[in-house]
Every structure is written in C-alpha cells, then in structure tokens.
Design an enzyme around this catalytic site. Structure first.
Site, PDB file in Angstrom:
ATOM      1  CG  ASN A  75      -3.798  -5.197   0.329  1.00  0.00           C
ATOM      2  OD1 ASN A  75      -3.515  -6.320  -0.026  1.00  0.00           O
ATOM      3  ND2 ASN A  75      -2.578  -4.471   1.026  1.00  0.00           N
TER       4      ASN A  75
ATOM      5  CD  GLU B 252      -3.027  -0.862   1.929  1.00  0.00           C
ATOM      6  OE1 GLU B 252      -2.854   0.033   2.884  1.00  0.00           O
ATOM      7  OE2 GLU B 252      -3.995  -1.672   2.327  1.00  0.00           O
TER       8      GLU B 252
END
Length: 713
Positions: free
Chosen positions: A500, A444
């Site tokens: 994700n 991320e």
C-alpha cells in the site's frame, strides 16, 4: 482443499424430489436499538446508515480504530414471525449472509446459535425449537467493539445490523448440510487442469437426523494412486451422485460415492468436526478454460443425495476450470497466459444505506467497475457477499479476497480462535468461486505505542493464520498488503507480497511510485500494488493544480486525476508488478476521518459515495482499460472560470481528437499520448458562457463530448 478419493460400485436409481425449499426472510422485521421503542424496518438493515458517516465528535484526525464511539454501537434486536408449519421428517435451518458484529439467534425464546464476526455467513438448525405454529425468530446483533474479534482496527465504519439477506431452508431428514461454516455443503477442488483434461474432486457434506451407521467396505486410493481397501463408517442406503455440466447443459462427467465418516485428516484438523463426506473425483475431457474477462466460461457441478433410491437433496455450484500462478518475469498467469492485473479495491457501503445493500446495488457497483475496464477486484478488507463473487465468476474478474486482519492482531487464545474461524468461513463459503485467485491474510499490520501491544508476537500469529489457510486450500497463493518496508520478517510471511503506497498524497510527489516499487523489490522478484490513490471532491477544483495537504478540506478533483496518471504510468512499465488495485473504487464511510469537504468520508474513490458521479480519474482508467472508443473532457465540473486562458485535457482512446470552443476549432487535431491523454495549452475562453466540445475519431468510429464553462472577469 485435499479430499479422500473414493470409488464405490453402488448403482441406485431414484426419482427426483423437490426436497429443498428456501424462503426469503428479507423485508419487514420489527426492530429496536437499545431501549428505543420497536419500529418496522426492512432487512437488509443497519442503524448506522446516517451517523456512521457523520465524522468524529472530537478534533482527532485521523482515527483508525473500529472501536470508535462516534456512531451508535450496541445491541439491535430484530424479530419476526417465521413462515413455517413444521412438516413431519423435515429439517429447518436459518442462514444469515452477514450480520455485525456478534449475533445471537433464538426461536420461540430458545437460543439456537451465536456467531462472532461481521463478514461471514452463518447458519443454524432450528428444527428442535419450532412449534406447530406461531413461530417467532429473535435476532440480537451487537456492533460493540470486541477485542477478541477481527478486525481490531481499520479506516472504515463498522456498521451494525442485519445487513445482508436471511433465508429459511427446509430439507429432508437426510440432506447436504447447509450449516457447516455456512458453506454450500459441496466443496469443489481442481486437482490438475490442462487443455487436454481437468481433474475435479467434489466433496459433498451430508447430514442425517436419524442414526444408521454401518460398516462399509470401500475402495480408495493411496498417494501413489494404488487402490486400497478401507473399512469405514457409512450410512445404509445412502448415496451421492455428482454431475458436471457444460454451459449448454450437457453432462461432461459424472460419478457417485457413499457418504462415509472418514474425513481427510488435514482438512478435519483445520476445519474441526466434519459431517459425513462423499468424495468423487471426475475427469473433464478437453475443458473450456475460465479465461477471465476474455472468456469467463462456467460449468455447473450438481450434487444429489439419495436415500433408499429416492433423491432427498441437491445443490449446484459454479465451476470455472483454470490454473493460476505468479511469475517474476511474466507477472500474473491465468492458464499460463501473462497479464498485469488492472484492479480496484471495493468497500461494501453506499450513501444512505451503509452496508445494507440490495443485489441491485451490488450489480450497479460491479457494472461501473466492469464498464471502466478493470479485470481485478480486491474485496478490501474483508470477505464480501456471495452475490459479488457470483458476478465476478460470470464476468471474469480476478479476485483477491481477504481475512479482516487489519492493522493489528492479538495473540490471545480467544482472538486466534476467532481469526481462524473467520478464515475458515471465507474459504469454505467462497472457495468454489473460480474468480477468487488469491487469499489475503493481512493488511498493514503494525504495533501501537502501548506496552501491552508491543508484547504481542504478531508475526507468529500471522504465520499460524497462513498455515491454517494453506491446510484448507493449498491451490491458491496467499498474499498480504503491507506498508512497512522495514518489517522484512513480516513481509516474508505471505507467498507473494503487495504494498500500500500513496506517492503524491501521503508524502513525496506523484512520481514517487517508481521509488516505492524499487524499495520493496530489494531482494524480491515480484510485487503487487494493493493500494494507491488520492482524495478528490467533485465540487473542489484548481487549474493549474498543486499538491494539496491530505488533512485539509481542499481535495481538488484535478490532483486526483493527475496523481493517478503519474502513479499508473510507473506501474504499467514494471513487469515485476503482477497487478495493481486502485484505492478505492468508491468513496466510503470512515467515521473518524476529519478531512475533505465532508468529514466521516474517505474520498479516495473514483466514484462518489452516492454512485452518481464518476470522477475524472475514473475516465482516465476507462480510456486506458476499456477498448470501446470514448472521449472525456476533464475539469468539466470546474464551471466558473476567472482565467481567460486555460489548459484543456481530454482522456480518449481514439486515434485523434479535435477541440472546439463555441464552435471554433482550436488548432489542429491532437494525437493522444500513450496514456490516452490529449492536451491543449493556453486555450482562450470568451467572456460569459463557453461550450467546449471535442470530437474524436478512431477506425471509422466518431465519438464526442462537451461541457460548458463560464468566464467571469
């Protein structure tokens, strides 16, 4: 990693010596934090076991900075006497499996080494700092946020302390080095594996306290396999012998080579200054392949060092022979056999212990994962202990191990140096584990809203990291986890992308997984789901359940289970998805979270933080992933009921299941759907206590489950 293949016709016999001794330094140490008075503690140890899960001291939510000051961050000092009386012509090393974040080590007041990074092992030679007796080691660990050390951010507590085991190692003057990135000193690579044969290169790193360099004429091989003669620097009278033994202990391949000061150029450039190396390439005929949980077959590689005919050291390493690949039509390939990885993510902390887990704690974690039927593990967001990888080797788990580049990276020279150091530690310490099938390089990654941060060329930094990883090990794919569909240039950096995504929790409904997959697949052939999940508190219930607000205190267990049913149903139907990893296997500490019933905890685990209660969703996966017959009544902890009619939902992998309430059969036996879910609508409860029981049958096997609900009117 690449190695120079060297063949030497030197035959030296020798007598085996018990030359390497190790002493466990876990147990009692004297400890003080800051200016506090010293006290006795047991190592492994952290000083944040309690305050690391207290939650934020302000109203901020959520907070994802590992620079948080909501728990104690600073210098902890550990000290103890070393159980050693130095022997003549011996060498001594201290190996730390992990300490957080910056560690300075001194022996008898003399500095012997400094390590920066919370997750890799490190090892220092202390021979020259020792006295004849009364030796004391002092270890200062500092978990203060440092802008030059990974990770710079993250949704997890950075526990401080000497939280993994410590070992004292005694060797001969000539030894297989334990202090090169704290690697085992024996690096095993699989060059070509087929059902007919497997080519294995074993590179042994050796060190000598005494000089003795001589010219050695050797026969090596060029890239086309033709023999060439080289003049290298070696050590007189030294030799490394290598054996590969099968699971029964039978030698299936052996060879030997003289240690040479002739490192592989690409490897040396990536890893830095190298010790002398002895590289032996061996062939294993008709190998038994490491086939994951189906057959996690392990060989053993033994490297033995000889000087003047006498054995001075030996090291054993695991070897699982396998090929790995990812195919857009077939998914993940293990030895050419397709599988969709059924995985979970794991953080390394536990209630009351933080990161300072024992081997028994880690074994309990892995047993729960294996009992659920998972065949994959993502060690998010950092390398975990060698013991975890050992268990994965032996049990057949497919492992994704990753560099702790979480949420943001810097392009400062100091940060980039540390990033490459931590990557090298992960690869060199754990690269022999056959269970590790991919290296993760980021999670991320994004920019913060600051002018300074927006100037950082994060993608250039991550491209450099990928190149660094590939130069150390080109045999495994490089993967990464993203949550930014619009950052195409970022998402194209890894060999294979994973996402994700949290449909039904952070935006959208639980049936949004299909849309998430489609969105990221545009222009891409294959994908993995690196995180998906929902929060749940085992004391909070709602039937029928509605979608909650993540930042609220209301995280009903029923919604987590329903969300996983819908998310996983979409995943399993997509062959383009080569694997998925549930977020998370266990609840874990996140000091800045202000949600759920207990602040400071991320409650997306399938099991509670204390490991005492598997949640309903755990049994959903067990029914789908573990073929052992089972039946489980959901909402069992919703004991106090006010509605006289309720749904009863059961997770079972059996052919049929029958429901009883207070001994009365309810309707006819039910066949579970293809998600292993059986349901009864509008089941009537009696006033007062109700015993709810199910009996499931499959192929002559009968299993049962029961719980008690109380209806108050």
């Amino acid at each position: 990693m690449n190695s120079v293949s060297i063949a030497l016709s030197v035959l030296i016999g020798g007598m085996a010596l018990d030359a390497r001794e190790t002493v466990d330094l876990t147990g009692k140490w004297t400890f003080s934090f800051g200016n506090e008075a010293p006290r006795q503690v047991d190592v492994p140890h952290t000083w944040n076991a309690e305050d690391g899960v207290d939650g934020p001291k302000t109203g901020r939510h959520p907070g994802f900075s590992v620079g948080s000051s909501s728990y104690r961050r600073g210098v902890g000092t550990y000290e103890r006497e070393l159980p050693v009386k130095p022997g003549k012509d011996k060498r001594y090393f201290v190996r730390f499996d992990g300490a957080s974040i910056v560690t300075d080590v001194a022996v008898n007041g003399k500095p012997v080494g400094r390590h920066e990074g919370a997750f890799g092992a490190f090892c220092f030679e202390i021979t020259d700092a020792l006295k004849d007796s009364g030796n004391t080691i002092t270890v200062k660990t500092d978990n203060t946020f440092n802008k030059n050390i990974l990770p710079l951010a993250g949704d997890f507590t950075m526990f401080g302390g000497l939280y993994r085991p410590v070992t004292l190692i005694e060797t001969e003057q000539a030894c297989i080095v334990p202090d090169f990135y704290a690697s085992p000193g024996v690096l095993v690579s699989q060059d070509k594996v087929t059902p007919q044969s497997a080519s294995v290169t074993v590179t042994t790193l050796v060190g000598f306290r005494k000089d003795g360099m001589v010219d050695v004429s050797t026969t090596g091989y060029d890239s086309s396999g033709e023999p060439v003669t080289k003049l290298c620097m070696g050590r007189t009278g030294s030799l490394v012998k290598v054996e590969i033994r099968d699971a029964r202990g039978k030698v299936v391949a052996s060879g030997e080579a003289r240690p040479l000061h002739q490192p592989d150029a690409a490897f040396a450039a990536a890893a830095g200054k190298l010790p002398d190396m002895a590289a032996v390439t061996l062939n294993v005929p008709e190998p038994v392949l490491w086939q994951g949980r189906q057959n996690p077959y392990l060989y053993t590689v033994t490297a033995r060092m000889f000087v003047d005919g006498k054995e001075t050291d030996r090291v054993e390493q695991p070897l699982g022979l396998r090929t790995i690949g990812i195919d857009p039509e077939k998914g993940f390939l293990l030895n050419g056999k397709p599988m969709q990885i059924k995985g979970v993510c794991r953080h390394q902390d536990m209630e009351g212990k933080g990161w300072a887990l024992s081997k028994a704690d880690e074994e309990k974690d892995m047993k729960m994962i294996l009992d659920m039927g998972a065949d994959g593990l993502r060690t998010a967001h950092y390398p975990q202990s060698g013991h975890i990888y050992d268990i994965c080797d032996k049990s057949g788990m497919i492992v994704w191990s990753e560099v702790p580049a979480v949420q943001m990276v810097s392009d400062s020279p100091e940060f980039v140096k540390n990033m490459k150091q931590q990557a090298a530690e992960m690869l060199l310490q754990h690269g022999n584990h056959p269970s590790i099938c991919m290296w993760g390089i980021f999670n991320e990654i994004g920019h913060l809203n600051t002018a300074e941060d927006r100037q950082v060329d994060m993608e250039a930094v991550l491209k450099g990291l990928k190149g660094h990883v590939k130069s150390l090990d080109a045999s495994r794919p490089v993967v990464a986890a993203t949550n930014q569909p619009g950052r195409r240039s970022l998402n194209e950096i890894p060999d294979y992308l994973a996402i994700n995504t949290y449909p039904g929790w952070y935006g959208g409904g639980p049936d949004g997984m299909r849309g998430s997959i489609d969105g990221y697949l545009r222009g891409r052939e294959t994908l993995a789901i690196s995180e998906y999940g929902h929060g749940a508190d085992v004391a909070v219930h709602e039937v029928p359940v509605r979608q909650p607000r993540p930042v609220s205190s209301h995280h009903p267990e029923e919604w987590q289970a329903y969300g996983h049913e819908r998310n996983y149903n979409a995943i399993r139907q997509r062959p383009e998805v080569w694997g998925s990893f549930v977020w998370n296997m266990f609840d874990f500490a996140s000091s800045e979270r202000r949600e759920g019933a207990k602040h400071g905890i991320n409650d997306k685990g399938l099991v509670t933080y204390d490991r005492q209660t598997p949640k309903d969703a755990y049994f959903f996966y067990k029914a789908n992933w573990n073929p052992e017959p089972m039946a489980y009544i959901t909402s069992r902890r919703f004991t106090e009921r006010k509605a006289a009619e309720t749904e009863v939902k059961v997770y079972t992998n059996c052919d049929s299941v029958t429901l009883y309430v207070n001994g009365r059969q309810v309707g006819q036996p039910v066949k579970p759907d293809d998600l292993c879910v059986a349901r009864w609508d509008k089941v009537s409860l009696d006033a007062g206590e109700n015993t709810v029981k199910v009996v499931a049958r499959t192929r002559g096997v009968v299993v049962a489950d029961s719980c008690v609900w109380r209806l108050s009117r």
